[in-house]
Design a protein around this motif. Structure first.
Motif, PDB file in Angstrom:
ATOM      1  N   ALA A   1       0.800  -1.224   0.000  1.00 18.96           N
ATOM      2  CA  ALA A   1       0.000   0.000   0.000  1.00 18.96           C
ATOM      3  C   ALA A   1       0.831   1.272   0.000  1.00 18.96           C
ATOM      4  N   GLU A   2       1.957   1.283   0.700  1.00 18.59           N
ATOM      5  CA  GLU A   2       2.720   2.514   0.858  1.00 18.59           C
ATOM      6  C   GLU A   2       4.107   2.483   0.213  1.00 18.59           C
ATOM      7  N   TYR A   3       4.796   1.373   0.312  1.00 19.52           N
ATOM      8  CA  TYR A   3       6.186   1.324  -0.142  1.00 19.52           C
ATOM      9  C   TYR A   3       6.305   0.943  -1.608  1.00 19.52           C
ATOM     10  N   LEU A   4       5.603  -0.113  -2.039  1.00 19.38           N
ATOM     11  CA  LEU A   4       5.647  -0.498  -3.445  1.00 19.38           C
ATOM     12  C   LEU A   4       5.043   0.597  -4.317  1.00 19.38           C
ATOM     13  N   LEU A   5       4.025   1.260  -3.830  1.00 22.20           N
ATOM     14  CA  LEU A   5       3.414   2.379  -4.545  1.00 22.20           C
ATOM     15  C   LEU A   5       4.376   3.550  -4.704  1.00 22.20           C
ATOM     16  N   GLY A   6       5.331   3.657  -3.778  1.00 20.98           N
ATOM     17  CA  GLY A   6       6.304   4.730  -3.845  1.00 20.98           C
ATOM     18  C   GLY A   6       6.029   5.893  -2.924  1.00 20.98           C
ATOM     19  N   ASP A   7       4.992   5.797  -2.095  1.00 22.04           N
ATOM     20  CA  ASP A   7       4.691   6.895  -1.177  1.00 22.04           C
ATOM     21  C   ASP A   7       5.736   7.017  -0.076  1.00 22.04           C
ATOM     22  N   LEU A   8       6.261   5.886   0.374  1.00 17.01           N
ATOM     23  CA  LEU A   8       7.259   5.886   1.434  1.00 17.01           C
ATOM     24  C   LEU A   8       8.540   5.233   0.944  1.00 17.01           C
ATOM     25  N   PRO A   9       9.709   5.809   1.274  1.00 19.20           N
ATOM     26  CA  PRO A   9      10.989   5.231   0.848  1.00 19.20           C
ATOM     27  C   PRO A   9      11.473   4.168   1.822  1.00 19.20           C
ATOM     28  N   ILE A  10      12.515   3.470   1.436  1.00 16.69           N
ATOM     29  CA  ILE A  10      13.029   2.365   2.227  1.00 16.69           C
ATOM     30  C   ILE A  10      13.570   2.833   3.579  1.00 16.69           C
ATOM     31  N   LYS A  11      14.004   4.090   3.672  1.00 18.94           N
ATOM     32  CA  LYS A  11      14.541   4.585   4.936  1.00 18.94           C
ATOM     33  C   LYS A  11      13.463   4.680   6.017  1.00 18.94           C
ATOM     34  N   LEU A  12      12.190   4.643   5.598  1.00 20.00           N
ATOM     35  CA  LEU A  12      11.083   4.706   6.556  1.00 20.00           C
ATOM     36  C   LEU A  12      10.473   3.332   6.821  1.00 20.00           C
ATOM     37  N   LEU A  13      11.229   2.273   6.590  1.00 24.01           N
ATOM     38  CA  LEU A  13      10.742   0.929   6.895  1.00 24.01           C
ATOM     39  C   LEU A  13      10.320   0.761   8.356  1.00 24.01           C
ATOM     40  N   PRO A  14      10.993   1.420   9.324  1.00 23.53           N
ATOM     41  CA  PRO A  14      10.526   1.294  10.712  1.00 23.53           C
ATOM     42  C   PRO A  14       9.075   1.726  10.918  1.00 23.53           C
ATOM     43  N   ALA A  15       8.531   2.527   9.987  1.00 24.11           N
ATOM     44  CA  ALA A  15       7.134   2.952  10.102  1.00 24.11           C
ATOM     45  C   ALA A  15       6.166   1.785   9.952  1.00 24.11           C
ATOM     46  N   LEU A  16       6.675   0.625   9.515  1.00 22.35           N
ATOM     47  CA  LEU A  16       5.816  -0.562   9.414  1.00 22.35           C
ATOM     48  C   LEU A  16       5.203  -0.923  10.765  1.00 22.35           C
ATOM     49  N   ILE A  17       5.911  -0.621  11.831  1.00 26.10           N
ATOM     50  CA  ILE A  17       5.388  -0.926  13.169  1.00 26.10           C
ATOM     51  C   ILE A  17       4.073  -0.196  13.405  1.00 26.10           C
ATOM     52  N   VAL A  18       3.931   0.987  12.829  1.00 29.13           N
ATOM     53  CA  VAL A  18       2.704   1.766  12.961  1.00 29.13           C
ATOM     54  C   VAL A  18       1.691   1.398  11.883  1.00 29.13           C
ATOM     55  N   LEU A  19       2.196   1.129  10.666  1.00 34.80           N
ATOM     56  CA  LEU A  19       1.301   0.880   9.532  1.00 34.80           C
ATOM     57  C   LEU A  19       0.717  -0.529   9.528  1.00 34.80           C
ATOM     58  N   ALA A  20       1.477  -1.510  10.005  1.00 34.45           N
ATOM     59  CA  ALA A  20       1.030  -2.908   9.934  1.00 34.45           C
ATOM     60  C   ALA A  20      -0.279  -3.168  10.681  1.00 34.45           C
ATOM     61  N   PRO A  21      -0.482  -2.618  11.881  1.00 36.32           N
ATOM     62  CA  PRO A  21      -1.745  -2.908  12.579  1.00 36.32           C
ATOM     63  C   PRO A  21      -2.985  -2.495  11.793  1.00 36.32           C
ATOM     64  N   MET A  22      -2.938  -1.349  11.112  1.00 34.49           N
ATOM     65  CA  MET A  22      -4.121  -0.906  10.377  1.00 34.49           C
ATOM     66  C   MET A  22      -4.211  -1.597   9.020  1.00 34.49           C
ATOM     67  N   TYR A  23      -3.201  -1.445   8.175  1.00 34.85           N
ATOM     68  CA  TYR A  23      -3.246  -2.068   6.849  1.00 34.85           C
ATOM     69  C   TYR A  23      -3.281  -3.592   6.952  1.00 34.85           C
ATOM     70  N   GLY A  24      -2.277  -4.146   7.643  1.00 37.28           N
ATOM     71  CA  GLY A  24      -2.196  -5.594   7.755  1.00 37.28           C
ATOM     72  C   GLY A  24      -3.322  -6.180   8.578  1.00 37.28           C
ATOM     73  N   GLY A  25      -3.663  -5.490   9.681  1.00 31.97           N
ATOM     74  CA  GLY A  25      -4.769  -5.954  10.504  1.00 31.97           C
ATOM     75  C   GLY A  25      -6.073  -5.953   9.739  1.00 31.97           C
ATOM     76  N   GLY A  26      -6.303  -4.911   8.931  1.00 29.50           N
ATOM     77  CA  GLY A  26      -7.518  -4.842   8.133  1.00 29.50           C
ATOM     78  C   GLY A  26      -7.579  -5.943   7.089  1.00 29.50           C
ATOM     79  N   ALA A  27      -6.462  -6.155   6.377  1.00 32.38           N
ATOM     80  CA  ALA A  27      -6.422  -7.195   5.345  1.00 32.38           C
ATOM     81  C   ALA A  27      -6.613  -8.577   5.954  1.00 32.38           C
ATOM     82  N   LEU A  28      -5.944  -8.832   7.086  1.00 32.91           N
ATOM     83  CA  LEU A  28      -6.047 -10.143   7.725  1.00 32.91           C
ATOM     84  C   LEU A  28      -7.449 -10.369   8.279  1.00 32.91           C
ATOM     85  N   LEU A  29      -8.034  -9.343   8.866  1.00 37.31           N
ATOM     86  CA  LEU A  29      -9.389  -9.465   9.408  1.00 37.31           C
ATOM     87  C   LEU A  29     -10.386  -9.757   8.294  1.00 37.31           C
TER      88      LEU A  29
END
Length: 345
Positions: A35-63
């Motif tokens: 949703a954010e990195y492959l699209l190009g909105d966020l660069p690789i240097k912001l990978l730590p932001a996955l800790i914040v993004l995973a619960p909503m994006y990943g949690g939503g997809a998994l749910l």
């Protein structure tokens, strides 16, 4: 009280349970990466932001995936719940559907195909539904299911696991709201939140009530997975470059692309030769479209253009590696299923 379908699901061996947990964790992080990195909105240097993004994006997809698989629904239900997710994120957590200057980016997102009675932009609303329903949710689910094909059509978690994911998703939404309000204190009027809530609820009810068609598979040929993947890639790229300055013309073009895609998939999926490898190819094509489009998009995060393009290249290369690995696994599962059916018959 559990449903007959749920109670019929056997207890899982330890090895299978471990694979299911691995699949869940993979989806938790695949969704935000797409949703954010492959699209190009966020660069690789912001990978730590996955800790914040995973619960909503990943949690939503998994749910969404767990609910649909548990009640034995299909991809139409996933797409409808993906649309509900899109409205939830963009109406409540980011408010981008309503904010005339979202995050002070001066993007004028709502001016294209402006709908005065609803105070929303027709192009931006449909664009966000496309991005989340297809890419953030459906592409992520299909890619991970292709990587773990042995229990593709079954839930990966039990009731307790589903409850934990639901709480994780709520936490992710709360964090997203907090981050958005920290950057932009603008808040939409209550009427817009209420209207969005009504539409979200309607989409959820429709998704849960929409039962797969009980009809025999038809004879007939289907394109190869290479062709269906290319087809999805081309249509996905057209959605991404649909010029918003066309206003209602852009809305019509995007809607036409969506309709072509859905009619094609519906027609082909009725045929006996349609397999899970074709479904995986559609997700793969969509992922490639995202990764390629990142190179022509303007980076959201300020910084070096060279660093941004290097980041785009890394994520696209990683996506291609995952796609080929998932395609091999899916192909083996299809071959095994065909062999088993032949022996049984």
């Amino acid at each position: 009280m559990s449903s007959p379908a749920a109670s019929a699901i056997p207890a899982l061996p330890a090895a299978t349970s471990k694979r299911s947990i691995a699949a869940c964790v993979t989806l938790l992080f695949t969704a935000p990466l797409v949703a954010e990195y492959l699209l190009g909105d966020l660069p690789i240097k912001l990978l730590p932001a996955l800790i914040v993004l995973a619960p909503m994006y990943g949690g939503g997809a998994l749910l969404i995936r767990e609910v649909v698989r548990r009640i034995r629904r299909g991809w139409p239900s996933i797409l409808l719940l993906g649309a509900a997710y899109a409205l939830l994120e963009e109406a409540y957590t980011t408010q981008s559907l309503f904010n005339p200057d979202y995050l002070h980016l001066h993007g004028h997102f709502l001016t294209h195909a402006w709908i005065p009675s609803l105070h929303i932009g027709g192009w931006w609303t449909l664009f966000m539904i496309n991005l989340h329903a297809f890419w953030s949710i459906s592409v992520s689910i299909a890619l991970v299911e292709g990587f773990f094909p042995s229990r593709r059509d079954q839930p990966w978690l039990g009731r307790l696991g589903d409850s934990i994911v639901f709480v994780l998703f709520l936490v992710g939404c709360a964090m997203s709201i907090g981050i958005t309000l920290k950057q932009d204190r603008w808040i939409a009027p209550p009427s817009q939140f209420i209207a969005a809530g009504v539409v979200i609820l309607a989409l959820i009810v429709l998704a849960l009530r929409l039962r797969p068609a009980q009809r025999s598979r038809q004879a007939g040929t289907v394109p190869s997975p290479w062709i269906t993947g290319t087809f999805a890639c081309v249509l996905g790229f057209l959605v991404l470059i649909d010029p918003p300055t066309w206003n209602w013309g852009a809305v019509a073009a995007m809607f036409a692309i969506d309709l072509i895609f859905l009619v094609f998939v519906f027609a082909m999926s009725r045929r006996a030769a349609w397999s899970s490898l074709h479904i995986f190819s559609l997700a793969a094509g969509g992922a490639v479209a995202y990764g390629v489009h990142a190179f022509i998009g303007h980076p959201v995060v300020p910084g070096s253009m060279l660093a941004a393009r290097m980041s785009n290249g890394i994520f696209l290369a990683a996506a291609i590696v995952v796609i080929f690995a998932g395609a091999r696994r899916t192909a083996r599962s299809v071959l095994t299923a065909d062999t088993t059916e032949t022996v049984t018959n």
